[in-house]
Design an enzyme around this catalytic site. Sequence first.
Site, PDB file in Angstrom:
ATOM      1  N   ASP A   1       0.853  -1.183   0.000  1.00 21.95           N
ATOM      2  CA  ASP A   1       0.000   0.000   0.000  1.00 21.95           C
ATOM      3  C   ASP A   1       0.895   1.242   0.000  1.00 21.95           C
ATOM      4  O   ASP A   1       1.737   1.413   0.871  1.00 21.95           O
ATOM      5  CB  ASP A   1      -0.886  -0.041   1.257  1.00 21.95           C
ATOM      6  CG  ASP A   1      -1.895   1.094   1.273  1.00 21.95           C
ATOM      7  OD1 ASP A   1      -2.159   1.674   0.200  1.00 21.95           O
ATOM      8  OD2 ASP A   1      -2.399   1.410   2.369  1.00 21.95           O
TER       9      ASP A   1
ATOM     10  N   ASP B   1      -3.131   2.290  -5.958  1.00 24.25           N
ATOM     11  CA  ASP B   1      -1.887   2.274  -5.177  1.00 24.25           C
ATOM     12  C   ASP B   1      -1.804   1.093  -4.210  1.00 24.25           C
ATOM     13  O   ASP B   1      -1.036   1.137  -3.255  1.00 24.25           O
ATOM     14  CB  ASP B   1      -1.764   3.566  -4.385  1.00 24.25           C
ATOM     15  CG  ASP B   1      -2.722   3.615  -3.206  1.00 24.25           C
ATOM     16  OD1 ASP B   1      -3.878   3.184  -3.364  1.00 24.25           O
ATOM     17  OD2 ASP B   1      -2.297   4.053  -2.125  1.00 24.25           O
ATOM     18  N   GLU B   2      -2.592   0.088  -4.434  1.00 24.75           N
ATOM     19  CA  GLU B   2      -2.707  -0.957  -3.427  1.00 24.75           C
ATOM     20  C   GLU B   2      -2.974  -2.305  -4.081  1.00 24.75           C
ATOM     21  O   GLU B   2      -3.812  -2.388  -4.987  1.00 24.75           O
ATOM     22  CB  GLU B   2      -3.922  -0.567  -2.571  1.00 24.75           C
ATOM     23  CG  GLU B   2      -4.001  -1.185  -1.232  1.00 24.75           C
ATOM     24  CD  GLU B   2      -5.304  -0.777  -0.541  1.00 24.75           C
ATOM     25  OE1 GLU B   2      -5.793   0.353  -0.722  1.00 24.75           O
ATOM     26  OE2 GLU B   2      -5.841  -1.637   0.167  1.00 24.75           O
TER      27      GLU B   2
HETATM   28 MG   LIG Z   1      -2.483   3.975   0.103  1.00 25.21          MG
END
Ligand SMILES: [Mg+2]
Length: 404
Positions: free
Chosen positions: A9, A104-105
């Site tokens: 993350d 983003d993960e």
């Molecule tokens: Mg994040």
Amino acid sequence: MQRIILHVDMDAFFASVEVMDNPSLSGKPLIIGALPGERGVVSTCSYEARKYGVHSAMNIKKAYQLCPSGIYMHPNYEKYKEISNKLHSIWCTYTDCLESIALDEAFLDITNNFKDFNEARKIAFEIKKRIKQELNLSCSVGLAYSKSAAKIASEEKKPDGYFEITSEKDFVNLIIDRDVRTLYSVGKMTAEKLKKYGIKTVRDVRKNSEKVIDILGKSGRFIVNLSSGIDERKVIPHEPKDAKSISREITFQQDVDNVTFLKDVLFLLSICVEKRAKRLGLYGNGVILKVTYADMKSITRSKNIPSSNDYLKIYVEAKKMLLKIKRGPVRLLGVGLYNLSEKYMEQLSFFDTLADNKVKSEGAKKRLLLAVAKKYGVNLLPYLDKTHLKGNLYETIEKMRSKL
Ligand SMILES: [Mg+2]
């Protein structure tokens, strides 16, 4: 079987990308979402802004009251998407079993790719290091035996964190006195319902498991299991129907202009593309080559091909394109299949039968792998595995590069 799952993350992703683009924003409270006076919510904010009490999903008006000195910006999704693609290409050098949760993960199931938690820990740190070196961004990584545990682990030491939870027991010990909302799927509504019965923490869920199942039914059973650390949910790679292309690329730690080496790298990348395509049951009708030079200029070349997911076809076409482009130090090299379809489109000529090609291709693969392995003194046998990306592609290629 013991699973090995990473949850990666990015830290304050949108804000960090903006800082990377404009270093004068560094160290300042940065709020991405809307401008003061506009209607909207905070989509991400920097850690400096969080010190003022600002957080994601907060109304911009409220954020402005808390942090009037902040810098407010609209999100630039195009830019974030571009960086997100780069992140994904780093992640997928470790496994094909990658479930993207947001730009983003992602969850990475590396059970089939690495031996144990010790090896996995090295990979977690390698991923962190590469994201720092290649993109100048920081992330947090959780290593665990399940998705829930990996997700909680990645949050544990944010930002720039690393944490691992390798057993159900460790998971329970860590979260037992936390709010029920720590448990995946327990939202505000569910928490309210449980609260009416005095069930507020994970410990309460464990003590009142029958009651929780009474109140919530099937989802109650899931939550009760989670409170004991049991989470069988699988990491689900992208559905074939979502895929527009399948590609693999690699950023070298030092620029390279040795064409023979670049061809050898294309060969390995083509094998990885083949594996991915075969696992998803997809065929490409075009091959794409991507090159980024040392001056950051990128070019792509593509070529239509008869329906295929054979590494040899990919490799041969990509190699031809590579030999035609401008020479110069290369920073990134990538290859992919595009125009994907789930059906093999028959286009067989008299001399060119599928079975023939298959035999040729598999035999050539082994021979080529052994030749390349010998040339650079690396072990490429794991790449013979038909379905899984075994071995650390990035490490292998860097080892090969170091022999130049
Ligand atoms: Mg994040």
